[in-house]
Write a protein that holds these residues in place. Structure first.
Motif: not given
Length: 320
Positions: A293-318
């Protein structure tokens, strides 16, 4: 959800099981992510179809399409599809237009002689049509004879159109004609700053950055999990992302000496992985996002990694 000068989004994985697509989108919405970006990669799922589906099954989250190759669709029909999504889901859709990966586009016979000219003509015309103005252009690639979208088909507010590009000349075109720029992963702060210098926007301009992201209380486990997602970075297309980091020649040499992309990803020094992915504890990853954000990014989009993407999403939500 605003996060210290920027927004946090998540990427819908291109190879997510079809039975998980709607659930993933709903969970991203419920967790409070600001944005959900869908992927249109050759041989996978179509971007506009995914966007329409997840918009219909979510309530709040903004949906981005990243990205539609300009040579693949007539701009008039892209305008119709985009206007429909923006009209039915007001304020919730962004669309990125790009060149497409050169090898993919050549493999289907649609790589233009001048990708920059096509991109400039295409985005200019698309924004003209979405604004309700007539498009009358006899360009090198885009030819429209006064077409205007019917008033009944226009959204109340035209959606933002991004250019999904990476090299300096293409970034300059984005600054000239687009509302924002979508940067593919990896985006380190150094690359974001360099990209903005090339974009040189003369009006408000959004900067969305994809990054592989892994959150784990064990930072070593996070680094290990991120490695497989970095296999493609040895290919020449990623050079603009890596040059500002100072180790691109060494990375290219490592890829040349490794027998496979898998060996390359596993052989990378830990310090490189730490700069090419957002991988670590929640506190470490939040700090890395803040640097973006300090470098000028307005949206940081996180790409989860497998094998269980929904669990990865839950971890990213923290992180939220």
């Amino acid at each position: 959800m605003k996060h210290a000068h920027g927004k946090i989004g998540v990427l819908l994985p291109r190879d997510l099981r079809p039975t998980d697509v709607i659930a993933f989108a709903r969970e991203a919405d419920a967790h409070g992510f600001d944005e959900l970006w869908v992927v249109e990669d050759l041989g996978y799922r179509g971007g506009l179809a995914q966007a329409a589906t997840v918009l219909a099954h979510t309530h709040r989250i903004r949906v981005g399409v990243g990205l539609l190759p300009a040579a693949a669709r007539n701009v008039a029909f892209t305008a119709m599809e985009t206007a429909t999504l923006a009209q039915l889901h007001p304020g919730r859709i962004d669309v990125a237009i790009g060149h497409g990966m050169p090898d993919w586009m050549r493999s289907v016979g649609i790589w233009p002689r001048s990708p920059l000219t096509l991109l400039r003509e295409y985005i200019h015309t698309l924004r003209t049509l979405l604004a309700g103005r007539p498009a009358d252009l006899d360009g090198h690639y885009v030819r429209l004879d006064g077409l205007r979208l019917d008033q009944s088909a226009l959204p109340h507010h035209a959606p933002d159109i991004f250019a999904g590009v990476r090299g300096p000349k293409s970034l300059a075109v984005s600054g000239e004609v687009a509302d924002g720029t979508l940067l593919a992963e990896p985006v380190a702060p150094e690359y974001a700053r360099q990209a903005l210098r090339s974009i040189s926007p003369q009006r408000p301009h959004r900067l969305t950055a994809y990054n592989v992201a892994v959150v784990d209380d064990d930072p070593d486990a996070a680094i290990t999990a991120a490695r497989p997602a970095l296999q493609a970075l040895g290919d020449p297309d990623w050079k603009p992302h890596l040059t500002p980091l100072g180790f691109q020649p060494e990375l290219a040499e490592l890829r040349r000496t490794c027998a496979s992309p898998q060996e390359f990803a596993q052989s990378m020094p830990r310090e490189w992985v730490g700069r090419l992915a957002l991988a670590g504890t929640p506190e470490q990853v939040r700090a890395r996002i803040q640097h973006l954000f300090e470098a000028g990014v307005t949206s940081a989009v996180l790409a989860p990694v497998g094998p269980d993407y929904r669990s990865a999403l839950e971890a990213l939500a923290t992180l939220l």
